[in-house]
Design a protein around this motif. Structure first.
Motif, short mmCIF file in Angstrom:
data_model
loop_
_atom_site.label_atom_id
_atom_site.label_comp_id
_atom_site.label_asym_id
_atom_site.label_seq_id
_atom_site.Cartn_x
_atom_site.Cartn_y
_atom_site.Cartn_z
N TYR A 85 29.02 19.08 -57.03
CA TYR A 85 27.81 18.91 -55.89
C TYR A 85 28.47 19.01 -54.44
CZ TYR A 85 24.99 15.84 -52.96
OH TYR A 85 24.14 15.35 -52.06
N SER A 136 29.02 22.89 -53.94
CA SER A 136 27.52 23.74 -53.75
C SER A 136 26.99 23.24 -52.22
CB SER A 136 26.64 23.35 -54.80
OG SER A 136 26.34 21.76 -54.91
N ALA A 137 27.08 22.05 -51.94
CA ALA A 137 26.45 21.78 -50.79
C ALA A 137 27.53 22.50 -49.68
CB ALA A 137 26.71 20.21 -50.17
N GLN A 193 22.34 24.09 -53.87
CA GLN A 193 21.53 23.10 -53.73
C GLN A 193 20.18 23.38 -53.41
OE1 GLN A 193 22.88 19.19 -52.44
NE2 GLN A 193 25.01 19.66 -53.42
#
Length: 900
Positions: free
Chosen positions: A48, A51-52, A181
């Motif tokens: 997460y 990807s951010a 995202q």
């Protein structure tokens, strides 16, 4: 005395170690599972965060909206370009368009249109194949959408334009959205900055990406950019007075770049940078220009260094980590609870077998406290050794998993590691040790209560007394059973918002009560199952059943660990399966129509409505809306003919009974003032306006709406249901056929929503089944440990059976049957309990929509999954008997007859 006591403890532990190997294995598996679960949760959060971070890009400074509608103020890029040390500015623009399929219809999901920066260093998207678009008529598309429309780089793809028409454009490349995202949840189109408004509607500026001169202080530049962009008088004057332009001589618009259509706070990664206004003095907040007064308050924007932008994007990471970790640890706690039961049971058996030895220790002067310390220290040693083995196994599993994931999974630029931090290993080891100490507490107290006179017993084994008051134990068990049953009934039939929580708590309480009475409930079930073994297995089958029924306490203890794992697994599978089976009915009963039209313009063209009405297989219900003043505030008022809506949907019945002058509203007030006219509010169907049209808060009859908003009514959407015997697929084909001339109109399909949710539930069921498999594996170790200890205790019995003619192979078969009976008894009891708990949990979710039993019947794969769990449990029982049965088969008859 303490030194000799410790020496005896160690020597005695070494002598008993062979008996405790399988018990330690149960603890080790639990600790390894804990390490792997924490590592897996951390890896998910890592993906997460990375990807951010990928969405942040490589810009040295980034400007994001500070609030409002998520858009930057007009002219922000031009003002930022004039700040000293800024060499290039890229404005991220985002909007929406549609990708057209070969059939002429758009994909169900709107595509996110993002601008491609002219400066390659400021491009935040990732190219998977082909090249970047460079001029008009060129685009890039995400790989999945390209495959859905059959397009390849170098070919053409049809997209909608901002004016509602369509255009065939050249597909120059494919975007890699696997690590994004912003782009990963929908179709994504990338176009040159100057072409965004040609294709996209709702265009807004979401970010500014800035490159700065080599050696420049990024934080100082960020502060200057913040004041220049926000429009503060002093900052704007200072920026303008410097007369700086972008280093490459271009205006901000020349180098602007795209962005996701999200506010900056939705992107993420890691870093230590600060926002431009962090740590600033009051003077920094509104800098002075000579003796001039402070300028007007700046607009709501924030400027970050690259590291600061990453930190800002990670604000949601901690919440996600907490959610994922809670879910993972819930399964770990189940596994560790099973491990605790295994340790407690095994120590109880071992200490019962050593009752005479313990009594002899009492006779030679060892008091109860010393005996208690001996047993607890042995538990500590076992916990330490088992935890160390579990930590090593967990580390190996994490290392192997990391290598497999990074080597074979397509994660794009993301690299994750399942290996948790040192603190995780420390806590997991401590948890394993404490768990073992807690588990031996009860058998230790019972063993310490053995009287010295027990040393005179002929056998070394005895039944240890249960510590504590029996009356208190019985009262607590009854209280848990009654309270749990009440919570189950309240959750399943009460219709409360906390129904599922009530069912969960009720299941926990009643299950603990069932465990308390397991020694009374499970042996009769063993006898019932044993009836089926008498004919095919003869004497061996009868002996297996008799032994298990003769020692009811040990049978219940050995089966209880397996009972926990099976009950939780079947409960989860049943609840998920019922939810999946009732999904279609639940969605149908929640929604007034199967299909709904979605347009960017907020109105449905008349010819599209006429084409839909021409299709015989459709029931067409236009939803007309008007923006009116309701109790002093502007809001959307909707009207539709309820005769064409799903009669089972919430509020449709009330809509059919609605009269002119009445209204259904989200508010709880008994009356409304709509456009100066007083309307009586009808209660009990408050969600209807929103289900008809997003944003609507009031529903009235068509005649009432015409009177309130004469000439100002718009057909904002159209709700469609299959007519007569028309099936879903035929109805969808009719809708697509009617709208072939309107590719800008999208179709919301509850059938597609159901498939998406169903696929998520299937994955959830797989994950739950695999995770609970650890609990069943630990319980199998408990069964094997109990059988191994039983072999030692029954050595003379086995010798007698061999002496009277029972073959070694028959003894092996008898032990195998005992293991299978233990596992099968727990499996059947756990399945019955799990079906009850899962069905009640499903009913708490599906209340008022569909019967959970009907939903289970429609779920298809649930029964097969439960049967697979039963089969796996039986196979686990067979595997648990391998070592004990092998040992019995090799037993020497003469030695066995001489055993004490």
């Amino acid at each position: 005395m303490s030194s000799s006591l410790f020496t005896f403890t160690v020597k005695d532990f070494r002598a008993q170690l062979r008996r405790l190997v399988l018990t330690g294995s149960a603890v080790a598996v639990g600790v390894a599972f804990l390490v792997l679960s924490v590592g897996g949760a951390g890896a998910l959060v890592q993906s997460y965060e990375q990807s951010a971070a990928a969405d942040v890009g490589e810009a040295a400074v980034q400007v994001v909206p500070g609030g409002g509608d998520g858009s930057l103020p007009a002219g922000a890029a031009a003002r930022a370009a004039r700040v000293p040390k800024v060499t290039s500015v890229a404005e991220r623009l985002a909007g929406h368009a549609n990708v057209i399929t070969p059939s002429g219809r758009p994909l169900d999901d709107r595509a996110l249109v993002t601008s491609i920066a002219a400066d390659p260093a400021l491009r935040w998207q990732r190219l998977d194949a082909g090249r970047w678009p460079e001029g008009p008529g060129e685009v890039v598309l995400d790989r999945e959408s390209a495959e859905r429309v059959g397009a390849k780089p170098g070919g053409t793809v049809r997209v909608t334009r901002a004016d509602g028409s369509t255009a065939d454009v050249r597909l120059t490349g494919l975007l890699d959205t696997s690590a994004s995202q912003a782009l990963g949840a929908q179709p994504a189109i990338g176009v040159p900055y100057a072409q965004v408004r040609t294709y996209a509607t709702g265009v807004r500026a979401t970010h500014l990406d800035l490159a700065v001169a080599p050696g420049a202080d990024a934080l100082a530049v960020a502060k200057a950019v913040k004041w220049a962009v926000s429009g503060g008088a002093a900052g704007a004057a200072r920026a303008a007075g410097d007369g700086a332009t972008s280093g490459d001589g271009r205006t901000a618009g020349d180098s602007a770049t795209p962005g996701g259509d999200r506010a900056a706070g939705e992107s993420a990664a890691h870093g230590n940078g600060r926002a431009a206004d962090e740590g600033a003095t009051p003077g920094d907040k509104a800098p002075r220009d000579g003796g001039s007064s402070r300028g007007p308050a700046p607009a709501a924007v924030a400027a970050y260094t690259h590291a600061g932008a990453v930190d800002h994007a990670l604000q949601g990471g901690e919440t996600m980590y907490a959610i994922v970790m809670t879910a993972a640890l819930s399964f770990v706690l189940i596994a560790m609870a099973v491990a605790r039961m295994v340790v407690t049971n095994t120590f109880s058996v071992v200490l019962a077998q050593r009752a005479r030895q313990l009594a002899l220790l009492r006779c030679v002067g060892t008091d109860r406290d010393q005996l208690l310390r001996i047993i607890r220290r042995q538990g500590l040693m076992l916990g330490a050794l088992a935890s160390a083995a579990g930590l090593a196994a967990g580390a190996a599993a994490c290392a192997l998993g990391t290598a497999l994931i990074n080597g074979f999974a397509d994660l794009g630029p993301i690299e994750i590691s399942l290996m948790p931090g040192a603190w995780t290993f420390g806590l997991a080891g401590a948890f394993g040790v404490l768990l073992t100490l807690w588990a031996v507490r009860k058998p230790a107290r019972a063993a310490a209560a053995v009287p010295p006179v027990a040393a005179l017993a002929a056998s070394g084994a005895a039944t240890l007394p249960e510590p504590g008051s029996r009356a208190v134990r019985e009262a607590v068990s009854v209280l848990m059973l009654v309270a749990g049953a009440g919570l189950l009934a309240l959750g399943a039939f009460g219709g409360s918002a906390l129904s599922l929580l009530a069912v969960t708590l009720g299941a926990i309480l009643t299950f603990f009560a069932v465990l308390r009475y397991a020694r009374h409930l499970l042996p009769p079930l063993v006898g019932l199952l044993g009836l089926a073994l008498r004919r095919p297995f003869g004497t061996v089958g009868r002996l297996s059943v008799q032994q298990l029924r003769a020692d009811a306490r040990r049978t219940a203890a050995a089966s209880s660990a397996m009972l926990v794992g099976v009950t939780v697994a079947v409960s989860a599978v049943t609840a998920i399966g019922a939810a999946e089976g009732g999904l279609d009915t639940m969605l149908a009963n929640r929604m007034p129509a199967v299909f709904a039209l979605d347009t960017d313009a907020g109105r449905v063209p008349a010819d599209a409505l006429a084409a839909l009405r021409a299709e015989r297989g459709l029931t067409v219900t236009p939803v007309r809306t008007a923006t009116l003043t309701v109790d002093g505030r502007k809001t959307v008022v909707a009207a539709a003919d309820p005769a064409g809506l799903n009669p089972a949907a919430e509020g449709v019945g009330a809509a059919r009974a609605l009269k002119d002058g009445e209204a259904i509203a989200l508010t709880g007030r008994p009356a409304l003032s709509v456009a100066g006219t007083r309307l009586t509010a009808v209660t009990g169907a408050a969600e209807l306006p929103v289900s008809l049209y997003p944003g609507a808060t009031v529903y009235v009859t068509g005649a009432t709406l015409d009177r309130l908003a004469a000439g100002a009514v718009t057909v904002s959407t159209v709700l469609l249901n299959p007519a007569g015997d028309t099936g879903h697929d035929a109805a969808r084909a009719a809708v697509d056929r009617a709208l072939v001339a309107h590719p800008e109109i999208r179709i919301a399909d509850t059938g597609s929503d159901a498939e998406l949710i169903r696929s998520m539930l299937d994955r959830l069921m797989l994950v739950v089944t695999v995770l609970l498999g650890f609990s069943i594996a630990i319980a199998a170790l408990g069964v094997a440990a109990t059988l191994m200890l039983t072999v030692e205790e029954r050595t003379r019995e086995f010798g007698m059976l061999r002496a009277i003619g029972l073959a070694g192979e028959q003894l092996r078969r008898m032990l195998t049957l005992e293991s299978v009976l233990l596992a099968l008894t727990a499996a059947l009891a756990g399945t019955l309990l799990g079906l009850v708990y899962g069905t009640l949990a499903a009913r708490s979710v599906l209340t008022g929509h569909v019967s959970p039993l009907e939903a289970l019947a429609d779920s298809g794969g649930t029964a097969l999954t439960i049967l697979a769990l039963l089969a796996a449990t039986v196979l686990t029982g067979v595997a648990a008997s391998v070592l004990p049965a092998h040992r019995v088969r090799r037993m020497v008859v003469v030695d066995a007859l001489h055993a004490a």
